[in-house]
Scaffold this motif. Structure first.
Motif, PDB file in Angstrom:
ATOM      1  N   LYS A   2       0.840  -1.190   0.000  1.00  0.00           N
ATOM      2  CA  LYS A   2       0.000   0.000   0.000  1.00  0.00           C
ATOM      3  C   LYS A   2       0.879   1.246   0.000  1.00  0.00           C
ATOM      4  O   LYS A   2       1.950   1.260   0.612  1.00  0.00           O
ATOM      5  CB  LYS A   2      -0.901   0.014   1.231  1.00  0.00           C
ATOM      6  N   LEU A   4       1.043   4.965   1.231  1.00  0.00           N
ATOM      7  CA  LEU A   4       0.487   6.008   2.084  1.00  0.00           C
ATOM      8  C   LEU A   4       1.117   7.326   1.665  1.00  0.00           C
ATOM      9  O   LEU A   4       2.334   7.407   1.481  1.00  0.00           O
ATOM     10  CB  LEU A   4       0.800   5.751   3.561  1.00  0.00           C
ATOM     11  N   ILE A  54      -5.705   8.615  -5.392  1.00  0.00           N
ATOM     12  CA  ILE A  54      -6.054   8.341  -3.991  1.00  0.00           C
ATOM     13  C   ILE A  54      -7.398   7.610  -3.920  1.00  0.00           C
ATOM     14  O   ILE A  54      -8.383   8.039  -4.500  1.00  0.00           O
ATOM     15  CB  ILE A  54      -6.094   9.645  -3.168  1.00  0.00           C
ATOM     16  N   ASP A  55      -7.387   6.501  -3.165  1.00  0.00           N
ATOM     17  CA  ASP A  55      -8.593   5.692  -2.972  1.00  0.00           C
ATOM     18  C   ASP A  55      -9.334   6.034  -1.685  1.00  0.00           C
ATOM     19  O   ASP A  55     -10.536   5.797  -1.575  1.00  0.00           O
ATOM     20  CB  ASP A  55      -8.216   4.197  -2.897  1.00  0.00           C
ATOM     21  N   LEU A  56      -8.611   6.524  -0.690  1.00  0.00           N
ATOM     22  CA  LEU A  56      -9.188   6.785   0.627  1.00  0.00           C
ATOM     23  C   LEU A  56      -8.401   7.891   1.302  1.00  0.00           C
ATOM     24  O   LEU A  56      -7.182   7.981   1.138  1.00  0.00           O
ATOM     25  CB  LEU A  56      -9.120   5.509   1.482  1.00  0.00           C
ATOM     26  N   HIS A  78     -13.783  11.975  -2.770  1.00  0.00           N
ATOM     27  CA  HIS A  78     -13.029  11.162  -1.830  1.00  0.00           C
ATOM     28  C   HIS A  78     -13.753  11.067  -0.490  1.00  0.00           C
ATOM     29  O   HIS A  78     -14.209  12.073   0.050  1.00  0.00           O
ATOM     30  CB  HIS A  78     -11.627  11.733  -1.609  1.00  0.00           C
ATOM     31  N   ILE A 145      -5.166  -0.020   8.469  1.00  0.00           N
ATOM     32  CA  ILE A 145      -4.889   0.257   7.052  1.00  0.00           C
ATOM     33  C   ILE A 145      -4.710  -1.050   6.283  1.00  0.00           C
ATOM     34  O   ILE A 145      -5.239  -1.226   5.190  1.00  0.00           O
ATOM     35  CB  ILE A 145      -3.631   1.149   6.901  1.00  0.00           C
ATOM     36  N   ARG A 148      -7.780  -2.861   5.075  1.00  0.00           N
ATOM     37  CA  ARG A 148      -8.576  -2.192   4.049  1.00  0.00           C
ATOM     38  C   ARG A 148      -8.202  -2.697   2.655  1.00  0.00           C
ATOM     39  O   ARG A 148      -7.094  -3.170   2.428  1.00  0.00           O
ATOM     40  CB  ARG A 148      -8.348  -0.674   4.106  1.00  0.00           C
ATOM     41  N   GLU A 150      -8.260  -0.589  -0.046  1.00  0.00           N
ATOM     42  CA  GLU A 150      -7.658   0.514  -0.796  1.00  0.00           C
ATOM     43  C   GLU A 150      -6.137   0.396  -0.817  1.00  0.00           C
ATOM     44  O   GLU A 150      -5.522  -0.043   0.146  1.00  0.00           O
ATOM     45  CB  GLU A 150      -8.050   1.859  -0.170  1.00  0.00           C
ATOM     46  N   ILE A 153      -3.571   5.568  -0.179  1.00  0.00           N
ATOM     47  CA  ILE A 153      -4.282   6.198   0.936  1.00  0.00           C
ATOM     48  C   ILE A 153      -3.556   7.466   1.355  1.00  0.00           C
ATOM     49  O   ILE A 153      -2.340   7.457   1.594  1.00  0.00           O
ATOM     50  CB  ILE A 153      -4.369   5.211   2.120  1.00  0.00           C
TER      51      ILE A 153
END
Length: 189
Positions: A2, A4, A54-56, A78, A145, A148, A150, A153
């Motif tokens: 992921k 961030l 960005i997904d979240l 968002h 996180i 999730r 996504e 993020i």
């Protein structure tokens, strides 16, 4: 894996006052953005090439982080989730890091999801939070996180929280993190 994107809030009242009156600047509860901070967030919105990836979006529930977040993601779809785990370090002693009550925040920011905020009033004992407590908050946040779906993020948070998470550095005022700059931090699943 992921991605961030860790963003320190825009320039706020306590940031300005620190250089004028030192640590007394931290005695003002939940400080707000100054015009410079509004301009920084707006500039990031207009120049950040990866904003559409960005997904979240996660935000600390401080006024300065919520305002930064909503300015950066203005006119987008968002979802924004507020979480106490990403509040600034230290909790418990510096009033500038003491968020408003959950019901007040829900009234001020109806577009933000506050369902992950456990306490109406942030527990506050006027004792400086220990670094171990910060690391527990960070660990809980990263665990959440990882649960999730996504992949990209954005986390709008604070200097010490971000600095410790990404570099293990807190309190280097001479080399502080930039305001409204997306630091990329990769975590494994």
């Amino acid at each position: 894996m992921k991605n961030l994107y860790l963003i320190r809030h825009g320039y706020a009242l306590h940031n300005f006052l620190f250089w004028k009156i030192g640590n007394k600047a931290y005695d003002i509860r939940d400080t707000q953005l100054l015009q410079k901070g509004v301009e920084q967030a707006t500039n990031l919105k207009n120049t950040w090439s990866e904003i559409n990836k960005i997904d979240l979006v996660i935000s600390s529930p401080s006024i300065r982080t919520l305002d930064t977040c909503l300015l950066v993601f203005k006119d987008t779809n968002h979802k924004v989730i507020a979480m106490d785990d990403v509040l600034e370090y230290p909790l418990g002693s510096e009033e500038c890091n003491r968020r408003k009550d959950k019901s007040v925040l829900q009234t001020l920011y109806p577009q933000v999801d506050f369902s992950n905020i456990k306490y109406e009033k942030l527990p506050w004992n006027y004792t400086h939070e220990k670094k171990e407590s910060l690391h527990i908050r960070q660990k809980n946040f990263l665990k959440w996180i990882k649960s999730r779906n996504e992949k990209n993020i954005c986390v709008v948070s604070h200097s010490s929280f971000i600095g410790d998470l990404k570099d293990g550095v807190i309190g280097d005022e001479e080399n502080e993190l930039k305001h409204c700059f997306p630091y990329k931090y990769i975590i494994g699943n």
